[in-house]
Design a protein around this motif. Structure first.
Motif, PDB file in Angstrom:
ATOM      1  N   ARG A   1       0.862  -1.188   0.098  1.00 50.45           N
ATOM      2  CA  ARG A   1      -0.033  -0.127   0.151  1.00 50.45           C
ATOM      3  C   ARG A   1       0.773   1.397  -0.044  1.00 50.45           C
ATOM      4  N   VAL A   2       0.567   2.182  -0.905  1.00 49.16           N
ATOM      5  CA  VAL A   2       1.351   3.697  -0.903  1.00 49.16           C
ATOM      6  C   VAL A   2       0.116   4.564  -0.682  1.00 49.16           C
ATOM      7  N   VAL A   3       0.307   5.289   0.216  1.00 53.00           N
ATOM      8  CA  VAL A   3      -0.641   6.377   0.719  1.00 53.00           C
ATOM      9  C   VAL A   3      -0.157   7.785   0.109  1.00 53.00           C
ATOM     10  N   PHE A   4      -0.822   8.415  -0.827  1.00 52.79           N
ATOM     11  CA  PHE A   4      -0.319   9.384  -1.502  1.00 52.79           C
ATOM     12  C   PHE A   4      -0.959  10.740  -0.906  1.00 52.79           C
ATOM     13  N   ARG A   5      -0.049  11.543  -0.550  1.00 49.65           N
ATOM     14  CA  ARG A   5      -0.569  12.747   0.087  1.00 49.65           C
ATOM     15  C   ARG A   5      -0.948  13.895  -0.991  1.00 49.65           C
ATOM     16  N   THR A   6      -1.935  14.380  -1.089  1.00 46.24           N
ATOM     17  CA  THR A   6      -2.164  15.519  -2.222  1.00 46.24           C
ATOM     18  C   THR A   6      -1.108  16.632  -1.890  1.00 46.24           C
ATOM     19  N   LEU A   7      -0.909  17.644  -2.728  1.00 44.67           N
ATOM     20  CA  LEU A   7      -0.018  18.650  -2.921  1.00 44.67           C
ATOM     21  C   LEU A   7       0.014  19.487  -1.399  1.00 44.67           C
ATOM     22  N   ASP A   8       0.896  19.470  -1.107  1.00 42.92           N
ATOM     23  CA  ASP A   8       1.126  20.323   0.560  1.00 42.92           C
ATOM     24  C   ASP A   8       2.156  21.193   0.220  1.00 42.92           C
ATOM     25  N   ILE A   9       1.473  22.299  -0.258  1.00 42.03           N
ATOM     26  CA  ILE A   9       2.406  23.492  -0.556  1.00 42.03           C
ATOM     27  C   ILE A   9       2.048  24.735   0.290  1.00 42.03           C
ATOM     28  N   GLY A  10       2.835  25.724   0.335  1.00 43.90           N
ATOM     29  CA  GLY A  10       2.362  26.651   1.051  1.00 43.90           C
ATOM     30  C   GLY A  10       3.323  26.861   2.424  1.00 43.90           C
TER      31      GLY A  10
END
Length: 747
Positions: A503-512
């Motif tokens: 399983r791979v947990v993809f975290r969506t874009l964390d910018i800022g």
């Protein structure tokens, strides 16, 4: 000012060049220099003070004071008028020295009551080397022309010190860049490494500070500036149609490159007797001095632009830089003021370690360094001015310490430490394929954090049970343009292929916050860590979120897909983000693309508010992952980038453990899968306590899995839980001392 006091800087530099050309020792040269300056300045006294260490100045040569005071008279930074000049880096010029603030009479030098005093800093590009002083019995202020002449001479002295012209006995006159230096910074990434310095931006060495032919130097300056202007225009032309912010920077470059004031000041420096290189560097030093005193962010950025342009101009004039053909050592330790993620990735795994003057624990460079498992030290003040290419350097990322040009005893002790770490790694390798099963039978799933394809081989070598966090923002940060959907889809597919069935947990874009895209307009926020970032950006810019979600769906090719939204603070943010996910799934279905057979959508719990969300939220999410790094800084109101406060608050503080245990209880009651992700998950003591209060999945950097697993396999969680509860019952602030005592008996 009468003609008898008039000083000609070109004449003084001409005499100085003659002194430097003589075959003489460092002390003899300094003695001759003080004599000729006193003569040219028509003063009774000229003295040169040099730093023997960071806080102490030493009288190294004098004309007019007692000769026996040389190398004996010392003063602390800020002590007396000389110490004030050294501390501030600014000129002091007074016609009544005894009445001036901070004046200190030094009878040991045979000093009389000299009324006039002028002190100028001897410094090179912000690096303070000492102070040049002239004194006179006659009460008079030195003219602007005389002060300028002293500044020119002080700069030449700094350049000659850099070239080793004043090497002699004692620490203050030891050869530059030859002493052992210890740098105490901060840990950006753990680990130890031994290697040789590779400077990201090599120092430009000015070997000819004094001009022999001013007309030729002016010609060289004009040719170099024209080459600089052509280069900037070329960059600007190629950037047309790009992001406005990038164009704004290049426009500022062109403005400075065409600045008549900048050119006029450099021409004036050459007219005073300096070479073209020294003229540029003198103006650059002045800009850096102004930069250190400016609080306005915009003005500081513009001064930084000017500093960068000066470096480019110096490289054109000297032909120095990596383009000269210097070869990177086989064991390079990168040394830089700062570095971007794309530049760091260009070096790749060739680097053995990294030492930065600036940086932050959550910076792009730190993220990449962790991904590549390269020891990183940040906040190592002055390392770029002390280090030279090829210097031996030892990097202790665990303690945030770097040893530059260490002696044999330090090298021996360091190698012993590295050998012990290597033995520990062998021990961890022997349990790689065994489960993290405690003595009481609890199985703790240990997963790895990733963000690059380069991370994926660690999935097998570390013994991780899947990827608990894949940071998707790195692919956005290392480009100077927005990546295309097809590019992202291909990357995500390769990640899933490399993970095989795990399983791979993809975290969506964390910018800022500290992760600002180079092609996205930066927002000036007073507290960016608590500002417009992560899911807040995604919901306000839904086009980017939709593009990324579509790329993830296409990458799955029908396989199970796990997606996690970052920095969720309240339920409606997650609900809105999940609605975008549903829209993306429907769009892909209409287009005839395969839909994941199973899809899990979760959230990162990084804000205390989410811990108190309604039960319906806990039922709505497919899983939760505690983002320990951010949650801890918000819980304790302690910025993790602020060195003054970030270490004051302990993860094993009873109040924080109580808070975490409340989250564990809610998730267990509402049947919501839960994990803990962050630096603390990879620290064996903290990991053991997290397991003891109920976490059954921990996600960490690959190198931490072995040490954490080794500890977990030797303890009973029930016993450790009793230790924690006992400390709570007696009102302890932290359970750490008792936990450490318990673990010492088990390990």
């Amino acid at each position: 000012m009468s003609d008898s006091f008039k000083t000609d800087s070109r004449q003084m530099l001409g005499r100085l060049r003659a002194v430097m050309a003589e075959d003489a020792g460092g002390q003899t040269r300094l003695d001759q220099i003080t004599r000729l300056i006193a003569e040219e300045m028509h003063t009774e006294v000229c003295s040169i003070y040099l730093f023997r260490d960071e806080d102490t100045l030493e009288l190294c040569a004098t004309e007019g004071l007692k000769a026996e005071a040389v190398h004996q008279t010392r003063m602390k930074l800020g002590e007396g008028l000389v110490g004030r000049v050294a501390r501030s880096g600014e000129v002091i010029n007074t016609d009544n020295a005894p009445a001036a603030k901070g004046f200190r009479f030094m009878p040991e030098t045979g000093e009389e009551a000299y009324s006039s005093f002028a002190g100028v800093p001897v410094q090179r590009l912000g690096e303070k080397l000492g102070v040049l002083v002239v004194q006179s019995k006659q009460a008079r202020l030195f003219s602007d022309e005389e002060i300028y002449a002293l500044e020119v001479v002080a700069m030449v002295l700094a350049e000659m010190a850099e070239l080793g012209a004043f090497v002699g006995e004692g620490a203050a006159m030891s050869a530059r860049h030859s002493q052992a230096v210890l740098f105490r910074g901060s840990c950006g990434q753990e680990g130890a490494a031994q290697g040789h310095v590779w400077l990201h931006e090599p120092r430009v060495v000015v070997t000819n500070p004094i001009a022999e032919d001013p007309a030729r130097e002016l010609e060289r300056l004009h040719e170099a500036v024209e080459a600089l202007r052509v280069g900037v225009d070329r960059m600007l032309s190629s950037a047309k149609g790009g992001e406005k912010e990038h164009l704004d920077v290049l426009e500022a470059y062109r403005m400075f490159a065409n600045s008549k004031g900048w050119m006029r000041r450099m021409e004036g420096n050459i007219d005073s007797g300096l070479s073209a290189e020294a003229a540029v560097e003198k103006e650059q030093s002045a800009a850096r001095a102004r930069m250190s005193q400016v609080s306005d962010a915009y003005l500081r950025e513009r001064l930084h632009d000017l500093d960068d342009l000066s470096n480019r101009l110096l490289r054109i004039l000297t032909g120095q830089g990596h383009e000269t053909g210097a070869e990177m050592p086989a064991d390079p330790i990168l040394v830089a003021r700062n570095i971007g993620p794309a530049e760091l990735l260009d070096y790749g795994r060739a680097l053995k370690g990294i030492v930065l003057e600036e940086g932050a624990v959550g910076s792009h460079a730190a993220i990449v360094a962790r991904a590549l498992a390269i020891p990183l030290i940040i906040h190592a003040a002055r390392v770029t001015t002390e280090a030279l290419n090829g210097d031996l350097i030892l990097v202790d990322g665990d303690q945030g310490i770097a040893h530059l040009r260490p002696d044999d005893s330090v090298v021996s002790a360091f190698r012993d430490k590295m050998a012990m770490q290597a033995q520990a790694q062998e021990r961890y390798a022997s349990i790689r394929d065994k489960p993290a099963k405690t003595l009481c039978g609890a199985h703790i799933k240990l997963k790895m954090n990733a963000g690059l394809m380069a991370d994926l081989p660690s999935l097998e070598s570390s013994g991780a049970e899947g990827v608990g966090l894949f940071r998707t923002e790195l692919q956005f940060l290392i480009r100077n343009h927005m990546p295309k959907r097809a590019e992202l889809s291909e990357l995500y597919a390769r990640v899933m292929d490399a993970a095989k069935d795990q399983r791979v947990v993809f975290r969506t874009l964390d910018i800022g916050s500290d992760k600002v895209l180079p092609y996205m307009k930066a927002t000036d926020e007073p507290n960016p860590a608590m500002g417009w970032r992560a899911i807040r950006v995604g919901l306000d810019k839904p086009g980017v979120m939709r593009m990324q979600l579509q790329a993830l769906i296409r990458a799955a090719r029908g396989r199970p897909l796990t997606i996690m939204f970052p920095f969720v603070a309240q339920r409606d943010e997650f609900t809105a983000a999940r609605a975008e996910m549903d829209k993306a799934l429907e769009r892909e279905r209409i287009l005839g693309h395969p839909i994941p057979e199973v899809i899990e959508v979760g959230a990162m719990l990084e804000t205390p508010s989410l811990a108190f969300a309604p039960d319906s939220f806990y039922s709505e999410v497919d899983f939760l992952s505690v983002g320990g790094n951010d949650l801890k800084q918000f819980f304790f109101a302690a910025d993790r980038e602020n060195e003054r406060v970030r270490r004051r608050y302990d993860t094993l503080n009873v109040s924080f453990l109580n808070f975490l245990e409340g989250i564990v209880y809610r998730c267990a009651t509402l049947d919501t899968p839960l994990s803990f992700c962050g630096e603390d998950a990879g620290r064996p003591v903290e990991a053991a306590c997290l397991a003891a209060i109920g976490f059954r999945t921990l996600s960490m950097r690959p190198a931490s899995i072995g040490p954490v697993k080794s500890v977990l396999r030797r303890i009973d969680l029930g016993e450790l839980r009793d230790v924690i509860h006992a400390e709570r019952s007696v009102g302890a602030q932290s359970v750490r001392p008792a936990v450490m005592e318990y673990l010492r008996g088990k390990l």
